[in-house]
Enzyme design. Structure first.
Site, mmCIF file in Angstrom:
data_model
loop_
_atom_site.group_PDB
_atom_site.id
_atom_site.type_symbol
_atom_site.label_atom_id
_atom_site.label_comp_id
_atom_site.label_asym_id
_atom_site.label_seq_id
_atom_site.Cartn_x
_atom_site.Cartn_y
_atom_site.Cartn_z
ATOM 1 C CE LYS A 1 -7.069 -6.149 -8.931
ATOM 2 N NZ LYS A 1 -7.691 -5.041 -8.247
ATOM 3 C CB SER B 1 -3.825 0.581 -2.594
ATOM 4 O OG SER B 1 -4.321 -0.731 -2.422
#
Length: 320
Positions: free
Chosen positions: A201, A271
C-alpha cells in the site's frame, strides 16, 4: 460453530469520516446493524443523516442514523471498524474498551506501517486486532456527506489477539470480516501477510500523498508533468527497495501497475492533501517515519523518501 457467529453481527464505526462513513453506510444499506460514533459532525448527522454521492453506486442516503456523540452510549459491538487517522491511535483504546462485546474484532482501516502495534499494547488480549487496507478514492465534502470517486476494495489481515496461535480460527475470523464487506457489495480479500500488504500500500501512498501536499497538485496534474512523473517512479522504486530490505518481496511490475492505474484515475486529491488544507496533523509517522526507521534498521537508506518526509515535516509544523 465458526467465528462468523450465529447471530447478525452488530458493527460499530469509530470515526465516521470519509472512510468510516462510506463503509458504514454501505454495510447499513446491506441490512447490517451499524452504529456510528462521531465527534464534531454528530449534530449534523443525527439531524440530516449520512449522504453518499458515489460514481460507482449512485446517490445513497441513510436517515435516521444510529449515531452517537459518546462511546459510553453505544451498545456492545461484535465488529469495530476504525476510520480515524493514525495520529489518534493511542487514544483509541479506552473508546474500544467501552464499545467492545466479548471476542470483538477491531479492524483498523488506516494507511501506513505498524499502525496496529501502538494500539495493541493498550488492548486486552481477548480483542482480535485486524488490519484493513482500503483501495478507494473517497473524501468528505461536508458534515455527513461523502464523495466516492472510484474503487472501494478493502483487504483484511489478522494482526493479533487470542487467535494468534490458532491458524484455523484466525482464518475464520478474517474470512468472516471479508464476508461482511462482500455482502455489502464491496470487493474484499483475505491477506495472508498483513505486514507485506502494508508495504504494498505504501508504494502508492508514499509518492502521491506526500507530493500532493508538497507540490499542491492532484493526481492528474502530477501524472501530466515529466518531472513529477519521474519523482513518483523514483519514490515507488525506493519503497520496493525498502520492502525488500525488510524481507518483503514486491514485484517491480506492481509499482508499474499502480502508476498506470493512477494515470487512468479520475482526478483525485489524496487524503493527506485534505488533512493539510483543513490544518489537521499529517499522518507522517505511519506513512514515512516508521517505514524509514525499519529500513534503516535493516541497513538500507531511502534518500528521496527521507527528503520528502523532512519537507513534509516542515510544512506540517508551519501549517499547525
Amino acid at each position: 460453530m465458526t467465528d462468523t457467529a450465529h447471530h447478525t453481527p452488530r458493527i460499530g464505526i469509530i470515526g465516521t469520516g470519509a472512510i468510516g462513513g462510506f463503509y458504514g453506510l454501505m454495510l447499513a444499506r446491506a441490512g447490517f446493524d451499524v452504529h456510528f460514533l462521531l465527534r464534531s459532525e454528530y449534530p449534523a448527522v443525527s439531524q440530516r443523516g449520512l449522504q453518499l454521492n458515489s460514481a460507482v453506486h449512485g446517490a445513497i442516503s441513510l436517515n435516521p442514523v444510529q449515531a452517537y456523540a459518546c462511546a459510553a452510549d453505544m451498545p456492545p459491538c461484535d465488529w469495530l471498524l476504525v476510520g480515524t487517522k493514525t495520529t489518534d491511535n493511542v487514544e483509541l483504546a479506552p473508546t474500544i474498551a467501552q464499545v467492545a462485546a466479548p471476542d470483538t474484532k477491531v479492524v483498523l482501516l488506516q494507511n501506513g506501517l505498524d499502525v496496529e502495534d501502538r494500539l495493541r499494547e493498550h488492548l486486552p488480549e481477548s480483542v482480535h486486532l485486524l488490519g484493513g487496507l482500503c483501495y478507494i478514492c473517497v473524501h468528505r465534502s461536508g458534515p455527513g456527506i461523502v464523495e466516492h470517486q472510484a474503487l472501494g476494495r478493502v483487504n483484511l489481515g489478522y494482526h493479533s489477539g487470542s487467535a494468534a496461535n490458532d491458524e484455523v480460527r484466525r482464518q475464520a475470523i478474517v474470512e468472516a470480516g471479508a464476508g461482511l464487506f462482500q455482502q455489502a457489495g464491496i470487493d474484499s480479500q483475505v491477506m495472508p501477510n498483513l505486514h507485506q500488504a502494508r508495504w504494498h500500500k505504501l508504494v502508492w501512498n508514499v509518492p502521491y500523498n506526500g507530493l500532493s501536499v508538497l507540490l499542491g497538485a492532484s493526481t492528474t496534474a502530477l501524472m501530466a508533468d515529466e518531472s513529477s512523473r519521474e519523482m513518483i517512479q523514483a519514490l515507488m522504486a525506493e519503497v520496493v527497495l525498502g520492502a525488500k530490505a525488510c524481507g518483503h518481496e514486491i514485484a517491480a511490475s506492481y509499482a508499474e501497475q499502480m502508476f498506470s492505474m493512477t494515470e487512468q484515475l479520475t482526478d483525485y486529491w489524496p487524503s493527506m492533501y485534505h488533512d493539510h488544507v483543513h490544518k489537521r496533523p499529517l499522518e507522517l509517522a505511519a506513512i514515512y517515519a516508521r517505514p524509514l526507521a525499519a529500513v534503516r534498521a535493516a541497513g538500507c537508506e531511502l534518500p528521496r523518501m527521507q527528503a520528502l518526509y523532512q519537507a513534509l515535516s516542515f510544512i506540517d509544523r508551519r501549517n499547525r
